[in-house]
Design an enzyme around this catalytic site. Structure first.
Site, mmCIF file in Angstrom:
data_model
loop_
_atom_site.group_PDB
_atom_site.id
_atom_site.type_symbol
_atom_site.label_atom_id
_atom_site.label_comp_id
_atom_site.label_asym_id
_atom_site.label_seq_id
_atom_site.Cartn_x
_atom_site.Cartn_y
_atom_site.Cartn_z
ATOM 1 N N TYR A 32 5.877 -9.604 7.574
ATOM 2 C CA TYR A 32 5.466 -8.224 7.818
ATOM 3 C C TYR A 32 5.857 -7.797 9.223
ATOM 4 O O TYR A 32 5.952 -8.622 10.132
ATOM 5 C CB TYR A 32 3.946 -8.078 7.689
ATOM 6 N N ASP A 36 0.834 -1.197 0.000
ATOM 7 C CA ASP A 36 0.000 0.000 0.000
ATOM 8 C C ASP A 36 0.873 1.251 0.000
ATOM 9 O O ASP A 36 2.069 1.211 0.332
ATOM 10 C CB ASP A 36 -0.911 0.021 1.235
ATOM 11 N N TYR A 42 -4.323 -9.906 3.596
ATOM 12 C CA TYR A 42 -4.381 -8.476 3.919
ATOM 13 C C TYR A 42 -4.113 -8.293 5.413
ATOM 14 O O TYR A 42 -4.935 -8.674 6.261
ATOM 15 C CB TYR A 42 -5.741 -7.909 3.544
#
Length: 481
Positions: free
Chosen positions: A365, A301, A438
């Protein structure tokens, strides 16, 4: 050639030159199409001459028999059949002569009459000696095309090439009729490609490459029209996005869709720059490409950084005039931006795009979690334990539902660790999981569309305050670091 039947009847309809007739049997005898065609015609001419000699002998014998026979009617009928057969053989011989076998002039009757007929033929019909090739293999014609190719390609750097032939519609239709599923034949394309390829090799010292040529040269040999297909070059590597607030690729302004307006300050862009533009600019200048395309192994993003080992990418330079450049100074120029860094650069191939774009690589992440209520260290440790090897059912997030199919995707979280506790409401999680999960929704739950979520497991409302991609694992054997 014992089992091959040579069909000479096509010469009765079309006066094919030696080369074009020989091409119909290209796979039957290892020699040139020209020599093969000439030899086959000569063999047929000799056969016809012998047949005619035998028929004339039979006719002479019947004439003698006719003088001493009482059955004149039967002899007369046989005589007429022989005369018809002689006329057929003479017509076949004449058609072979008209197709270019002038060596048999002495075998053909009324040769002057044939020549006179040819001279008075309509000029449009007489323009080419062969209706199939139309003299495209004439030495001067080939040389004109080769010189034109050299001129067209002079502005491009290349080592390998491939000739492609474009046939006019009428020639394709004629070829289909002439070849007629003959397994021994080759297309006129194949012969032209071979001959023109050889000429370009001799004039340029370049190499013919059928699989992945630098340039494909499309030629219509009938009108000498040439088009170049300059194949792309591919640069692959990994990038790090060091700051938040820039997208991976160029975004057109939502208001003007790239045309330029007051809202975008007439730039036509939604954001001032992008990872793609920062990387592509020096490469486009170096390779003098017409345009570029950026292919990443997924995307982060706009507000997410890409850290760690970087995200694999392929930069495609379309229609480059330069194909070779030192990648190191180009890398250094990108890295001076302070926004994006690239490394592990090397030349790639087209199939790298498929690997990078279509493979769902696992990722690691770093998520900065903020809870609405205070949270204890024990609660965080319990959360970490619950998330080990956890299966997630995730419906398409609301924020991307306008551009993604509304599906429930099953993804796995393989390992989670606590990176650090920031304060009583904030902490960082390191999450190793499937690609396509996500993470922001994994944290806040997306109003129940992601099950389970960090918010659900903690029974506290949480958000992902900051997110960084730490690693993109683009090899199956690679373990979470």
């Amino acid at each position: 050639m014992d089992n091959i039947t040579i069909d000479y009847s096509i010469l009765n309809k079309y006066s094919l030159c030696h080369r074009c007739f020989g091409r119909l049997y290209a796979k039957s005898l290892h020699t040139t199409n020209y020599e093969r065609g000439r030899a086959l015609k000569m063999a047929k001419a000799i056969e016809l001459e012998l047949n005619l000699a035998n028929l004339y002998n039979l006719l002479n014998g019947l004439n003698e028999l006719n003088e001493n026979s009482n059955d004149i009617g039967e002899i007369k009928e046989t005589e007429e059949d022989i005369i018809k057969e002689i006329e057929i053989k003479k017509e076949e011989l004449k058609n072979i002569y008209k197709s270019g076998l002038i060596e048999i002039t002495n075998m053909v009757e009324n040769i002057e009459e044939i020549k006179e007929t040819e001279e008075t033929t309509n000029e449009n019909e007489k323009k080419y000696s062969c209706p199939y090739c139309r003299d495209i293999f004439d030495k001067n014609h080939l040389n004109d095309i080769s010189e034109k190719i050299l001129k067209f390609t002079s502005n491009y750097e290349f080592d390998t090439f491939l000739i492609g032939t474009v046939l006019p519609k009428k020639i394709k239709e004629l070829e289909k009729e002439i070849i007629n599923d003959n397994p021994m034949a080759e297309s006129i394309k194949q012969e032209f490609n071979r001959m023109m390829g050889k000429m370009i090799v001799e004039k340029t010292n370049k190499v013919v490459e059928k699989t992945n040529p630098d340039i494909v040269i499309m030629v219509n040999p009938y009108n000498k029209r040439i088009e170049l297909q300059i194949n792309s070059i591919f640069i692959k590597g990994r990038y790090n996005k060091l700051i938040r607030g820039i997208p991976q690729s160029h975004w057109h302004c939502r208001s003007c869709r790239g045309k330029g307006c007051e809202k975008c300050d007439w730039t036509g862009k939604q954001y001032p720059t992008s990872v793609e533009e920062i990387i592509a600019e020096p490469f486009m200048k170096a390779f003098k490409g017409k345009e570029e395309a950026f292919h990443g192994a997924g995307r982060e993003d706009i507000d997410v950084r890409m850290l760690g080992n970087g995200r694999p990418f392929v930069l495609q330079i379309k229609e480059p005039k330069i194909r070779k450049a030192d990648l190191k100074p180009l890398m250094e120029e990108v890295n001076k931006s302070g926004k994006v860094e690239i490394h592990n650069l090397e030349y790639g191939v087209r199939k790298d795009i498929i690997f990078f774009k279509n493979e769902a690589h696992r990722k690691t992440y770093l998520a900065h979690v903020e809870c609405e209520d205070e949270i204890t260290e024990d609660e965080i440790k319990q959360l970490v334990e619950q998330m080990q090897n956890l299966t997630i059912n995730q419906r398409t997030p609301q924020r991307v539902s306008h551009r993604r199919a509304d599906l429930i995707r099953v993804r796995n979280v393989y390992a989670v660790s606590l990176n650090k506790i920031i304060n009583s409401k904030e902490f960082e999680l390191k999450i190793y999981c499937d690609g396509g999960l996500y993470i922001k929704e994994l944290i806040h739950g997306d109003e129940g569309r992601t099950i389970p979520s960090v918010s659900e497991l903690l029974n506290k409302k949480c958000i992902c305050k900051f997110l960084d991609v730490w690693d993109v694992h683009d090899f199956e054997h690679e373990e979470e670091q």
